[in-house]
Design a protein around this motif. Structure first.
Motif, mmCIF file in Angstrom:
data_model
loop_
_atom_site.group_PDB
_atom_site.id
_atom_site.type_symbol
_atom_site.label_atom_id
_atom_site.label_comp_id
_atom_site.label_asym_id
_atom_site.label_seq_id
_atom_site.Cartn_x
_atom_site.Cartn_y
_atom_site.Cartn_z
ATOM 1 N N SER A 170 0.829 -1.210 0.000
ATOM 2 C CA SER A 170 0.000 0.000 0.000
ATOM 3 C C SER A 170 0.860 1.255 0.000
ATOM 4 N N HIS A 171 1.991 1.237 0.756
ATOM 5 C CA HIS A 171 2.893 2.384 0.777
ATOM 6 C C HIS A 171 3.503 2.627 -0.612
ATOM 7 N N TYR A 172 3.883 1.525 -1.284
ATOM 8 C CA TYR A 172 4.429 1.662 -2.635
ATOM 9 C C TYR A 172 3.395 2.241 -3.590
ATOM 10 N N LEU A 173 2.178 1.716 -3.523
ATOM 11 C CA LEU A 173 1.117 2.222 -4.396
ATOM 12 C C LEU A 173 0.812 3.686 -4.101
ATOM 13 N N ALA A 174 0.800 4.044 -2.782
ATOM 14 C CA ALA A 174 0.531 5.435 -2.430
ATOM 15 C C ALA A 174 1.637 6.353 -2.935
ATOM 16 N N THR A 175 2.916 5.901 -2.820
ATOM 17 C CA THR A 175 4.040 6.703 -3.323
ATOM 18 C C THR A 175 3.949 6.868 -4.837
ATOM 19 N N HIS A 176 3.650 5.792 -5.553
ATOM 20 C CA HIS A 176 3.517 5.859 -7.011
ATOM 21 C C HIS A 176 2.368 6.783 -7.412
ATOM 22 N N ALA A 177 1.242 6.680 -6.677
ATOM 23 C CA ALA A 177 0.108 7.549 -6.988
ATOM 24 C C ALA A 177 0.453 9.008 -6.712
ATOM 25 N N ARG A 178 1.216 9.274 -5.641
ATOM 26 C CA ARG A 178 1.616 10.647 -5.350
ATOM 27 C C ARG A 178 2.538 11.196 -6.439
ATOM 28 N N ARG A 179 3.462 10.369 -6.900
ATOM 29 C CA ARG A 179 4.346 10.809 -7.984
ATOM 30 C C ARG A 179 3.562 11.069 -9.260
ATOM 31 N N ARG A 180 2.624 10.201 -9.567
ATOM 32 C CA ARG A 180 1.790 10.413 -10.760
ATOM 33 C C ARG A 180 0.986 11.692 -10.623
ATOM 34 N N ALA A 181 0.487 11.939 -9.399
ATOM 35 C CA ALA A 181 -0.271 13.174 -9.196
ATOM 36 C C ALA A 181 0.621 14.393 -9.366
ATOM 37 N N GLN A 182 1.862 14.327 -8.830
ATOM 38 C CA GLN A 182 2.790 15.436 -9.013
ATOM 39 C C GLN A 182 3.123 15.656 -10.486
#
Length: 243
Positions: A170-182
């Motif tokens: 979940s942490h990896y997915l959240a980090t990837h989603a945050r990067r995609r959002a940025q």
């Protein structure tokens, strides 16, 4: 009072007179006093009956019973006196024997003391065995409880390990989603900036292009026809006056 009771009392008095131990003497004395008291009660009943019936056979029987009771009391007293003398003599003999042979007396005393200590040790060991049995039962129940707790802890640890893997994913997915959002935000603002720059360029070109380009903006024909720019006619050279 019959002959059998009289015989029993006489035999009892004879045994009591020969007795030299305190315990046996006490037992025989209590028995003899009981028999004498019973004879005294019968004699008293016979006297009461004789007083009601008047002189005769009843009075003779009452007198005979009273005389026998007195004889029994005297015999019991004499037997008790003889018994006391026998007990005292036995005590003196035992005392003399102990005094004459102190080593044997001390050995006997040690044997008795060791026997008492052995009995006390056996009792203590029995109590210790019972206490150990209770402690063993308590320890068994505690071990069973610890086993159940260990199983529960193992299951909980496995569950926590699974949760750890899920949390990492979940942490990896959240980090990837945050990067995609940025990245999406960057592209959005870059697009907005580029569009604003294009709009400003067009506006400045339309408004201020004539000032900087001489008021003539070359135009191109249709895409199929190449645009040809005709330069303005050259000015005639100035005429010089003849000399």
């Amino acid at each position: 009072m019959d002959a059998e009771e009289d015989k029993e009392l006489r035999e009892l008095f004879a045994v009591l007179a020969k007795c030299d131990t305190v315990a046996e003497a006490a037992t025989l004395t209590r028995r003899g006093r009981g028999l004498v008291d019973a004879a005294r009660a019968r004699a008293k009943a016979a006297r009461r009956e004789a007083r009601g019936a008047g002189p005769g056979d009843a009075a003779d029987r009452a007198a005979a019973c009273t005389a026998k009771v007195k004889v029994y009391e005297a015999s019991l007293q004499q037997a008790n006196l003889q018994m006391k003398q026998n007990v005292h003599r036995r005590f003196q003999e035992d005392r003399t024997a102990l005094t004459a042979q102190p080593a044997e007396a001390q050995q006997r005393f040690r044997e008795l003391q060791e026997a008492d200590e052995a009995n006390a040790a056996i009792s203590s060991m029995a109590r210790t065995k019972e206490m150990l049995s209770n402690q063993l039962a308590a320890s068994s129940s505690t071990l069973a409880l610890i086993g159940d707790s260990s199983g529960l802890a193992s299951r909980t640890l496995g569950h926590h390990k699974g949760l750890r893997a899920s949390i990492a994913e979940s942490h990896y997915l959240a980090t990837h989603a945050r990067r995609r959002a940025q990245l999406s935000n960057f592209l959005l603002w870059a697009s907005v900036a580029f569009l604003a720059a294009v709009v400003l360029f067009i506006v400045f070109s339309r408004l201020f292009g004539g000032l900087f380009g001489g008021g003539h903006v070359p135009t191109c024909a249709a895409p199929a026809v190449q645009a040809v720019c005709v330069p303005p006619p050259a000015a005639a050279p100035p005429k010089h006056p003849e000399a």
